[in-house]
Scaffold this motif. Sequence first.
Motif, short mmCIF file in Angstrom:
data_model
loop_
_atom_site.label_atom_id
_atom_site.label_comp_id
_atom_site.label_asym_id
_atom_site.label_seq_id
_atom_site.Cartn_x
_atom_site.Cartn_y
_atom_site.Cartn_z
N ALA A 5 0.89 -1.27 -0.17
CA ALA A 5 -0.31 0.31 -0.25
C ALA A 5 1.19 0.97 -0.03
O ALA A 5 1.69 1.14 1.12
N SER A 6 0.83 2.11 -1.16
CA SER A 6 1.50 3.38 -1.00
C SER A 6 0.59 4.75 -0.64
O SER A 6 -0.61 4.63 -1.10
N ALA A 60 11.49 17.34 -1.52
CA ALA A 60 10.88 17.92 -1.96
C ALA A 60 9.29 17.44 -2.66
O ALA A 60 9.37 15.92 -2.78
N ASN A 61 8.65 18.36 -2.42
CA ASN A 61 7.12 17.98 -2.38
C ASN A 61 6.65 18.35 -4.00
O ASN A 61 6.90 19.35 -4.63
N ARG A 62 7.14 17.13 -4.75
CA ARG A 62 6.72 17.45 -6.41
C ARG A 62 5.27 16.43 -6.77
O ARG A 62 5.35 16.24 -7.95
N GLY A 63 4.79 16.31 -6.21
CA GLY A 63 3.07 16.04 -5.98
C GLY A 63 2.53 14.41 -5.78
O GLY A 63 3.46 13.92 -5.46
N PHE A 64 1.54 14.63 -5.96
CA PHE A 64 0.94 13.08 -6.11
C PHE A 64 1.54 11.68 -6.49
O PHE A 64 1.62 10.68 -6.55
N GLY A 65 1.72 12.32 -7.77
CA GLY A 65 1.63 10.87 -8.51
C GLY A 65 3.30 10.91 -8.51
O GLY A 65 3.96 9.67 -8.81
N LEU A 83 -1.30 -0.66 -4.09
CA LEU A 83 -2.66 -0.15 -3.67
C LEU A 83 -2.55 1.37 -3.46
O LEU A 83 -1.75 1.54 -2.86
N ILE A 84 -2.80 1.92 -4.29
CA ILE A 84 -2.55 3.58 -4.52
C ILE A 84 -4.10 4.19 -3.35
O ILE A 84 -4.82 4.19 -3.70
N CYS A 85 -3.40 4.94 -1.87
CA CYS A 85 -4.66 4.61 -1.53
C CYS A 85 -4.70 5.98 -0.75
O CYS A 85 -3.08 6.82 -0.34
N PHE A 172 -8.39 5.43 -5.01
CA PHE A 172 -8.04 3.47 -4.20
C PHE A 172 -7.98 3.64 -5.13
O PHE A 172 -8.86 2.70 -5.62
N MET A 173 -6.87 2.88 -6.21
CA MET A 173 -7.04 1.95 -7.39
C MET A 173 -5.71 0.77 -6.64
O MET A 173 -4.26 1.50 -6.35
N LEU A 174 -6.50 -0.70 -7.51
CA LEU A 174 -4.74 -1.02 -7.38
C LEU A 174 -4.43 -1.99 -8.87
O LEU A 174 -5.02 -2.20 -9.73
#
Length: 272
Positions: A5-6, A60-65, A83-85, A172-174
């Motif tokens: 899970a990430s 550094a915060n380079r974004g969600f992805g 798991l993207i959570c 929430f994607m697997l």
Amino acid sequence: MKIIASLVLYRHTQADIKKTLESLFSEESIDKICIVDNGGYCIWLDELSHPKVEVIRLAANRGFGSGHNAVFQKFSQDFDYTLICNPDISFSPGQVDQLYSFSMQRETGLSIPKVVYPDGSLQHGCKLLPKPWQLFMRRFGSTMAVKMNQDYELRHADYNRTFFAPSLSGCFMLISRQALQKTGGFDERFFLYLEDVDLSRRVCAAALPVEYCPDSTVVHESQRRSYRDVKFLMYHIFSAVRYFNKWGWLIDKEREALNSRCLSELPLARNL
């Protein structure tokens, strides 16, 4: 191993993610939980101790992805699925186990469960690929966009049945190891917003199953911050421009083909 899970954080407190962590800890199919501290602001993670948890600190915060890509690059070869959570997700025990079983049986590249709001109402996490005017109308002309949203958000679908949709919510994607190998994960040109749409269509283009699973349910306390904060609205606009610059504003043959496939295969709710 089965699932890693990430979870990507930015200035979150431990209380902010308490329900999410408790939910993730309860799942047998989750072997590891990787928490990404974007920018290194979550000092409290130094005191967090759990056998499943590992922390990645990014300067550094380079974004969600970008945050999730750090997990993909370090661990994705070791797990069947990632798991993207979001940190505002919670669920009862067994929901990820159900989603994992579904994904293994159907050999999905990407899947999401039923996503609901805290009041139990359905959150439409399955959509068509957007056209520029659809995103504009959804954000700035909501009262005039009711019919458009019915189609774009697949509101006429039977959410008690499995179906294909070319755009799945990133809350929430697997995603499978094979899908990550073929796509390379998120496109880091998207700082926030539309990176999930972009990834979904690239998994579709890789000829891997992209499906909605009705047998698993999670609760999402959606923030919808672009509706309340000008800064997040600008993130949304910049991402939309990047998305259509990448895929096409008026002409996008792949979009038309995937949307047509979705609509032709879509199971319809009986009350329509």
